[in-house]
Design a protein around this motif. Structure first.
Motif, PDB file in Angstrom:
ATOM      1  N   ILE A 119     -21.417   8.098   6.946  1.00  0.00           N
ATOM      2  CA  ILE A 119     -20.095   8.299   7.533  1.00  0.00           C
ATOM      3  C   ILE A 119     -20.020   7.536   8.852  1.00  0.00           C
ATOM      4  O   ILE A 119     -20.868   7.680   9.733  1.00  0.00           O
ATOM      5  N   GLY A 120     -18.993   6.701   8.974  1.00  0.00           N
ATOM      6  CA  GLY A 120     -18.838   5.876  10.160  1.00  0.00           C
ATOM      7  C   GLY A 120     -19.462   4.497  10.037  1.00  0.00           C
ATOM      8  O   GLY A 120     -19.288   3.658  10.922  1.00  0.00           O
ATOM      9  N   VAL A 121     -20.169   4.242   8.934  1.00  0.00           N
ATOM     10  CA  VAL A 121     -20.765   2.927   8.698  1.00  0.00           C
ATOM     11  C   VAL A 121     -19.795   2.100   7.861  1.00  0.00           C
ATOM     12  O   VAL A 121     -19.370   2.521   6.786  1.00  0.00           O
ATOM     13  N   GLY A 122     -19.425   0.933   8.374  1.00  0.00           N
ATOM     14  CA  GLY A 122     -18.487   0.085   7.643  1.00  0.00           C
ATOM     15  C   GLY A 122     -17.160   0.793   7.413  1.00  0.00           C
ATOM     16  O   GLY A 122     -16.551   1.316   8.346  1.00  0.00           O
ATOM     17  N   ALA A 123     -16.722   0.814   6.152  1.00  0.00           N
ATOM     18  CA  ALA A 123     -15.448   1.454   5.815  1.00  0.00           C
ATOM     19  C   ALA A 123     -15.636   2.854   5.260  1.00  0.00           C
ATOM     20  O   ALA A 123     -14.720   3.410   4.646  1.00  0.00           O
TER      21      ALA A 123
ATOM     22  N   VAL B 241       0.846  -1.183   0.000  1.00  0.00           N
ATOM     23  CA  VAL B 241       0.000   0.000   0.000  1.00  0.00           C
ATOM     24  C   VAL B 241       0.889   1.242   0.000  1.00  0.00           C
ATOM     25  O   VAL B 241       1.908   1.292   0.691  1.00  0.00           O
ATOM     26  N   SER B 242       0.504   2.236  -0.778  1.00  0.00           N
ATOM     27  CA  SER B 242       1.261   3.482  -0.819  1.00  0.00           C
ATOM     28  C   SER B 242       1.281   4.128   0.554  1.00  0.00           C
ATOM     29  O   SER B 242       0.345   3.979   1.349  1.00  0.00           O
ATOM     30  N   SER B 243       2.350   4.851   0.837  1.00  0.00           N
ATOM     31  CA  SER B 243       2.493   5.489   2.143  1.00  0.00           C
ATOM     32  C   SER B 243       1.478   6.615   2.305  1.00  0.00           C
ATOM     33  O   SER B 243       0.993   7.191   1.338  1.00  0.00           O
ATOM     34  N   GLY B 244       1.153   6.904   3.541  1.00  0.00           N
ATOM     35  CA  GLY B 244       0.223   7.983   3.837  1.00  0.00           C
ATOM     36  C   GLY B 244      -0.870   7.529   4.783  1.00  0.00           C
ATOM     37  O   GLY B 244      -1.312   6.369   4.744  1.00  0.00           O
ATOM     38  N   GLU B 245      -1.309   8.458   5.616  1.00  0.00           N
ATOM     39  CA  GLU B 245      -2.296   8.129   6.649  1.00  0.00           C
ATOM     40  C   GLU B 245      -3.623   7.676   6.047  1.00  0.00           C
ATOM     41  O   GLU B 245      -4.253   6.743   6.549  1.00  0.00           O
ATOM     42  N   ARG B 246      -4.043   8.338   4.970  1.00  0.00           N
ATOM     43  CA  ARG B 246      -5.352   8.002   4.406  1.00  0.00           C
ATOM     44  C   ARG B 246      -5.367   6.574   3.853  1.00  0.00           C
ATOM     45  O   ARG B 246      -6.280   5.794   4.146  1.00  0.00           O
ATOM     46  N   TYR B 247      -4.353   6.227   3.053  1.00  0.00           N
ATOM     47  CA  TYR B 247      -4.312   4.877   2.489  1.00  0.00           C
ATOM     48  C   TYR B 247      -4.217   3.824   3.590  1.00  0.00           C
ATOM     49  O   TYR B 247      -4.835   2.756   3.514  1.00  0.00           O
ATOM     50  N   ALA B 248      -3.436   4.119   4.647  1.00  0.00           N
ATOM     51  CA  ALA B 248      -3.306   3.174   5.750  1.00  0.00           C
ATOM     52  C   ALA B 248      -4.647   2.964   6.451  1.00  0.00           C
ATOM     53  O   ALA B 248      -5.007   1.831   6.815  1.00  0.00           O
ATOM     54  N   ARG B 249      -5.401   4.054   6.613  1.00  0.00           N
ATOM     55  CA  ARG B 249      -6.699   3.935   7.280  1.00  0.00           C
ATOM     56  C   ARG B 249      -7.679   3.114   6.434  1.00  0.00           C
ATOM     57  O   ARG B 249      -8.396   2.252   6.957  1.00  0.00           O
ATOM     58  N   VAL B 250      -7.703   3.379   5.128  1.00  0.00           N
ATOM     59  CA  VAL B 250      -8.598   2.616   4.253  1.00  0.00           C
ATOM     60  C   VAL B 250      -8.242   1.131   4.293  1.00  0.00           C
ATOM     61  O   VAL B 250      -9.124   0.271   4.401  1.00  0.00           O
ATOM     62  N   ALA B 251      -6.940   0.817   4.221  1.00  0.00           N
ATOM     63  CA  ALA B 251      -6.509  -0.582   4.251  1.00  0.00           C
ATOM     64  C   ALA B 251      -6.931  -1.255   5.552  1.00  0.00           C
ATOM     65  O   ALA B 251      -7.375  -2.415   5.562  1.00  0.00           O
ATOM     66  N   THR B 252      -6.810  -0.540   6.664  1.00  0.00           N
ATOM     67  CA  THR B 252      -7.225  -1.090   7.957  1.00  0.00           C
ATOM     68  C   THR B 252      -8.731  -1.282   8.010  1.00  0.00           C
ATOM     69  O   THR B 252      -9.238  -2.320   8.471  1.00  0.00           O
ATOM     70  N   ASP B 253      -9.474  -0.293   7.498  1.00  0.00           N
ATOM     71  CA  ASP B 253     -10.935  -0.341   7.572  1.00  0.00           C
ATOM     72  C   ASP B 253     -11.518  -1.508   6.775  1.00  0.00           C
ATOM     73  O   ASP B 253     -12.501  -2.123   7.201  1.00  0.00           O
ATOM     74  N   VAL B 254     -10.936  -1.813   5.613  1.00  0.00           N
ATOM     75  CA  VAL B 254     -11.528  -2.863   4.769  1.00  0.00           C
ATOM     76  C   VAL B 254     -10.935  -4.236   5.036  1.00  0.00           C
ATOM     77  O   VAL B 254     -11.418  -5.242   4.511  1.00  0.00           O
TER      78      VAL B 254
END
Length: 358
Positions: free
Chosen positions: A199-203, A97-110
């Motif tokens: 917002i806040g539902v699932g990912a 996964v590309s670096s960055g907080e947003r990508y890391a959060r999406v990867a964690t969420d899904v």
């Protein structure tokens, strides 16, 4: 009516067609080189290019072709293939996964879905005067989204195998919290209330993770159409953008779709499975009809909104061809991986019949 195009590309090993993690290098080397913007994508093997705001299809084609030529030269120098494909034929087992907080959060969420998100799309932004107009256009576009998917389907392979689907990318996308044909909305306030509830539902952590196939942009005064697979060649991308802009322009001329949500989403699955090969759900009747009949209806609906001779020529040739990228990929793959790699490389800068540039 202005518009812009975002194209996603995947970088592949030329022998095995597996993803290679050179996206950061592409962005560093090509950023600021020419019009538009090149940026990282979710995985290190992907990049995205966004055109400037365009007035005509010639503007869009100049921008896309200019970037694709620079990308093709970069890929040749790096010894890789830059591919406009909805999915790679060989997926990476554990992609970076590309670096960055947003990508890391999406990867964690899904969670475990993240590894399979090796998908690439064509997104078309169409300028709107206000959000209520955008909602009206979204409602009007709903029955046409499966047709756009069938025309753009360009992802028949996954893990080295034939999937039986023209758009495997669309099937991957269905597993996210939101996907598919969006609900009908009364107005922009209704749209905003629905988004706020998600917002806040699932990912769904913010508006940017709303994954409907058409949505109001959270960044620009545009309606963003996200249903299409990434395209092999720039002329297909331009023709699809012209069709989408014309469909948005018809919003004030026709009544919005009134079909129930379930059949509309089933029509999207049907388009992902069969592409243009058999039938499509007719946007005006809600019943299956021969694909060529549906394409004639699409032509008749959009023709009055196509602005210039070269725009009409590009769309006419694209619809008359009635062959999507999945068909081109299957033909090439029948001759082996080298032939498919050659298709990706040559198509990157190929202007097919009806293209506007000289």
């Amino acid at each position: 009516m202005t518009f812009g195009i975002e194209e996603e590309f995947m970088l592949l090993d030329p022998r095995r067609l597996t993803p290679v993690d050179l996206g950061r290098r592409v962005v560093d080397d090509l950023r600021g080189d020419g019009a538009g913007e090149v940026a990282r994508e979710f995985f290190c093997s992907q990049i995205e290019y966004a055109t400037p705001v365009c007035e005509t299809v010639a503007d869009a084609e100049d921008a896309l072709l200019g970037f694709r030529r620079r990308l093709a030269q970069w890929a040749a120098d790096a010894g890789v293939v830059a591919a406009g494909t909805g999915t790679p034929i060989q997926a990476a087992r554990h992609p970076a996964v590309s670096s960055g907080e947003r990508y890391a959060r999406v990867a964690t969420d899904v969670g475990a879905l993240a590894d399979d998100h090796q998908i690439n799309g064509l997104h078309v932004h169409v300028g709107i005067p206000d959000r209520d107009t955008g909602v009206q256009a979204s409602n009007t576009l709903r029955p046409w989204l499966p047709v756009l998917l069938a025309l753009s389907a360009n992802s028949p392979f996954w893990d080295g195998a034939e999937t039986g689907y023209d758009s495997w990318r669309a099937i991957h996308s269905r597993r996210w919290t939101t996907y598919g044909v969006p609900p009908r909305f009364r107005d922009a306030d209704d749209y905003d209330r629905t988004v706020a509830k998600l917002i806040g539902v699932g990912a769904t952590s913010d508006e940017g993770t709303i994954n409907w196939t058409v949505r109001l942009s959270s960044k620009y005064p545009t309606l963003e159409v996200r249903v299409c697979d990434a395209q092999l060649d720039p002329s297909a991308s331009v023709a699809l953008a012209a069709i989408i802009r014309a469909l948005v322009g018809t919003a004030a001329m026709h009544e919005p779709d009134r079909t129930p949500d379930a059949p509309a989403d089933a029509a999207l699955w049907h388009a992902a499975r069969f592409g243009l090969g058999t039938t499509l759900v007719h946007p005006l009747t809600g019943r299956p009809a021969p694909s060529r009949e549906v394409l004639r209806v699409l032509h008749d609906r959009t023709a009055p909104l196509l602005r210039e001779d070269n725009e009409r020529a590009a769309v006419d040739a694209f619809l008359r061809r009635a062959v999507n990228g999945a068909a081109f990929q299957r033909r090439a793959a029948a001759s082996g991986t080298p032939a498919l790699a050659l298709l990706f490389g040559e198509s990157l800068t190929t202007l097919r019949e009806g293209a506007t540039a000289g």
